[in-house]
Each structure stands twice: as structure tokens, then as C-alpha cells.
Write an enzyme that holds these catalytic residues in place. Structure first.
Site, PDB file in Angstrom:
ATOM      1  N   HIS A  19       6.923  -1.231   3.631  1.00  0.00           N
ATOM      2  CA  HIS A  19       6.533  -3.057   3.842  1.00  0.00           C
ATOM      3  C   HIS A  19       5.410  -3.497   2.951  1.00  0.00           C
ATOM      4  O   HIS A  19       5.088  -2.777   2.493  1.00  0.00           O
ATOM      5  CB  HIS A  19       5.739  -2.571   5.788  1.00  0.00           C
ATOM      6  CG  HIS A  19       4.695  -2.681   5.552  1.00  0.00           C
ATOM      7  ND1 HIS A  19       3.947  -0.958   5.468  1.00  0.00           N
ATOM      8  CD2 HIS A  19       3.313  -2.509   5.260  1.00  0.00           C
ATOM      9  CE1 HIS A  19       2.784  -0.353   5.842  1.00  0.00           C
ATOM     10  NE2 HIS A  19       2.239  -1.311   5.201  1.00  0.00           N
ATOM     11  N   ASN A  34       1.233  -0.945  -0.147  1.00  0.00           N
ATOM     12  CA  ASN A  34      -0.351  -0.015  -0.489  1.00  0.00           C
ATOM     13  C   ASN A  34       1.298   1.157  -0.142  1.00  0.00           C
ATOM     14  O   ASN A  34       1.647   1.293   1.183  1.00  0.00           O
ATOM     15  CB  ASN A  34      -0.997   0.082   1.311  1.00  0.00           C
ATOM     16  CG  ASN A  34      -1.784  -1.334   0.923  1.00  0.00           C
ATOM     17  OD1 ASN A  34      -2.276  -1.791   0.070  1.00  0.00           O
ATOM     18  ND2 ASN A  34      -1.939  -1.524   2.473  1.00  0.00           N
ATOM     19  N   VAL A  75       0.974   2.376   8.143  1.00  0.00           N
ATOM     20  CA  VAL A  75       2.121   2.111   8.604  1.00  0.00           C
ATOM     21  C   VAL A  75       3.347   3.334   7.682  1.00  0.00           C
ATOM     22  O   VAL A  75       3.244   2.375   6.994  1.00  0.00           O
ATOM     23  CB  VAL A  75       2.937   1.524   9.156  1.00  0.00           C
ATOM     24  CG1 VAL A  75       4.104   1.147   9.828  1.00  0.00           C
ATOM     25  CG2 VAL A  75       1.425   0.720  10.524  1.00  0.00           C
ATOM     26  N   HIS A  84       2.633  -6.742   2.791  1.00  0.00           N
ATOM     27  CA  HIS A  84       2.330  -7.507   3.305  1.00  0.00           C
ATOM     28  C   HIS A  84       2.347  -8.749   2.276  1.00  0.00           C
ATOM     29  O   HIS A  84       2.116  -8.200   1.223  1.00  0.00           O
ATOM     30  CB  HIS A  84       0.541  -7.437   2.898  1.00  0.00           C
ATOM     31  CG  HIS A  84       0.122  -6.161   3.566  1.00  0.00           C
ATOM     32  ND1 HIS A  84      -0.456  -6.161   4.776  1.00  0.00           N
ATOM     33  CD2 HIS A  84       0.297  -4.487   3.116  1.00  0.00           C
ATOM     34  CE1 HIS A  84      -0.640  -4.726   4.832  1.00  0.00           C
ATOM     35  NE2 HIS A  84       0.162  -4.153   4.446  1.00  0.00           N
TER      36      HIS A  84
HETATM   37  P1  AMP Z   1      -0.485  -0.823   5.716  1.00  0.00           P
HETATM   38  O1  AMP Z   1      -2.286  -0.492   6.448  1.00  0.00           O
HETATM   39  O2  AMP Z   1      -0.318  -1.319   4.382  1.00  0.00           O
HETATM   40  O3  AMP Z   1       0.423   0.429   6.048  1.00  0.00           O
HETATM   41  O4  AMP Z   1      -0.450  -2.317   6.737  1.00  0.00           O
HETATM   42  C1  AMP Z   1      -0.206  -2.270   8.505  1.00  0.00           C
HETATM   43  C2  AMP Z   1      -0.456  -3.614   9.163  1.00  0.00           C
HETATM   44  O5  AMP Z   1       0.824  -3.447   9.978  1.00  0.00           O
HETATM   45  C3  AMP Z   1      -1.492  -3.359   9.271  1.00  0.00           C
HETATM   46  O6  AMP Z   1      -2.070  -4.938   8.500  1.00  0.00           O
HETATM   47  C4  AMP Z   1      -1.581  -3.610  11.242  1.00  0.00           C
HETATM   48  O7  AMP Z   1      -1.845  -4.946  11.461  1.00  0.00           O
HETATM   49  C5  AMP Z   1       0.311  -3.742  11.021  1.00  0.00           C
HETATM   50  N1  AMP Z   1       0.826  -3.045  12.778  1.00  0.00           N
HETATM   51  C6  AMP Z   1       1.162  -2.264  12.677  1.00  0.00           C
HETATM   52  N2  AMP Z   1       1.870  -2.717  13.885  1.00  0.00           N
HETATM   53  C7  AMP Z   1       1.848  -3.512  14.407  1.00  0.00           C
HETATM   54  C8  AMP Z   1       2.629  -4.380  15.158  1.00  0.00           C
HETATM   55  N3  AMP Z   1       3.185  -3.566  16.462  1.00  0.00           N
HETATM   56  N4  AMP Z   1       3.033  -5.838  15.015  1.00  0.00           N
HETATM   57  C9  AMP Z   1       2.736  -6.464  13.949  1.00  0.00           C
HETATM   58  N5  AMP Z   1       1.789  -5.604  12.772  1.00  0.00           N
HETATM   59  C10 AMP Z   1       1.224  -3.919  12.909  1.00  0.00           C
END
Ligand code: AMP
Ligand code: ZN
Length: 115
Positions: free
Chosen positions: A101, A88, A97, A103
Site C-alpha cells: 500500500h 513502508n 499490514v 500512504h
Molecule cells: P503500514 O504501517 O504502512 O503497514 O500502514 C498500515 C495502515 O493501515 C495504518 O496506517 C493503519 O491505520 C491502516 N489500516 C489498518 N486497518 C485498516 C482498515 N481496516 N481500514 C483502513 N485503514 C486501515
């Protein structure tokens, strides 16, 4: 190593926030998403902070290649079989975040074709 003190994934990389790590190499970590959206939901991150894919340039070529290789190796090590990789990029795409990253999604629900 660039580290942003308020970045949750930098803090995971630094070991300040726990994560269920399934794969690591010198430059990347793969861990379980805290709120899985599929039967298997992993996140592959570079240890170095980059906010998002569209911030990357020539200088991030190795970082990006390494991240893809890490995602593939983690999926293989976890015996996921087939999987989907999603990045994303930006708020409008659902990025929450701002540390790059990918997924890694696998399992029954992945049989649905979105694209
Ligand atoms: P995005 O919406 O693409 O930015 O994905 C961020 C992802 O990070 C989401 O699927 C969250 O569930 C995951 N996330 C946020 N904080 C944590 C954490 N502390 N440990 C593991 N996953 C996390
Ligand atoms: Zn970060």
C-alpha cells in the site's frame, strides 16, 4: 485474483470489511486510513495481493505503475493539491499490514520537510 483470507486489505478489496473508498479502478482501490496521521490520509492498494514492495519483480511492473497512477488520480479527484506518498517496506520500516500500500498524506502538517 489472488486473495489471502487473513489479509485485511484483501478483505477490504473483496468488500468483506468496510472502507471509506474515494477512488477505484479495475486494479486498485484508494480509501481513507482508519487512523489518520495527517489531515488527509488515504491508502492506495492494488486489488491483487502482494505483501510488500521488495517482493515485486519484473512481473509486477504494471501493477506498480498502475498503483502510482491510481494514487495520483485519486489525489487529483480529491483535489488534494500537493501530497506526500509513502511506502513502508518491512517491519523495520514500520509496515504493519502486509499487503502493498502507498500512504497518501496531505494537509497542513505536510509542509514539514522530512527528506
Ligand atoms: P503500514 O504501517 O504502512 O503497514 O500502514 C498500515 C495502515 O493501515 C495504518 O496506517 C493503519 O491505520 C491502516 N489500516 C489498518 N486497518 C485498516 C482498515 N481496516 N481500514 C483502513 N485503514 C486501515
Ligand atoms: Zn492482501
Amino acid at each position: 485474483m489472488a486473495m489471502e483470507k487473513d489479509c485485511v486489505f484483501c478483505r477490504i478489496a473483496a468488500g468483506e470489511i468496510p472502507a471509506d473508498r474515494v477512488y477505484e479502478d479495475a486494479d486498485n482501490i484508494v480509501f481513507k486510513d482508519i487512523k489518520p496521521a495527517a489531515p488527509v490520509h488515504l491508502l492506495a492498494i492494488p486489488r491483487r495481493h502482494v505483501a510488500k514492495l521488495s517482493d515485486c519483480g519484473e512481473g509486477e511492473g504494471e501493477l506498480l505503475a498502475g498503483l502510482l497512477l491510481a494514487a495520483g488520480r485519486a489525489a487529483k479527484a480529491q483535489r488534494l493539491g500537493d501530497f506526500r506518498l509513502i511506502v513502508n517496506n518491512g517491519i523495520g520500516a514500520g509496515q504493519t499490514v502486509f499487503h502493498l500500500h502507498a500512504h497518501i498524506l496531505a494537509g497542513a502538517r505536510m509542509s514539514e520537510k522530512l527528506l
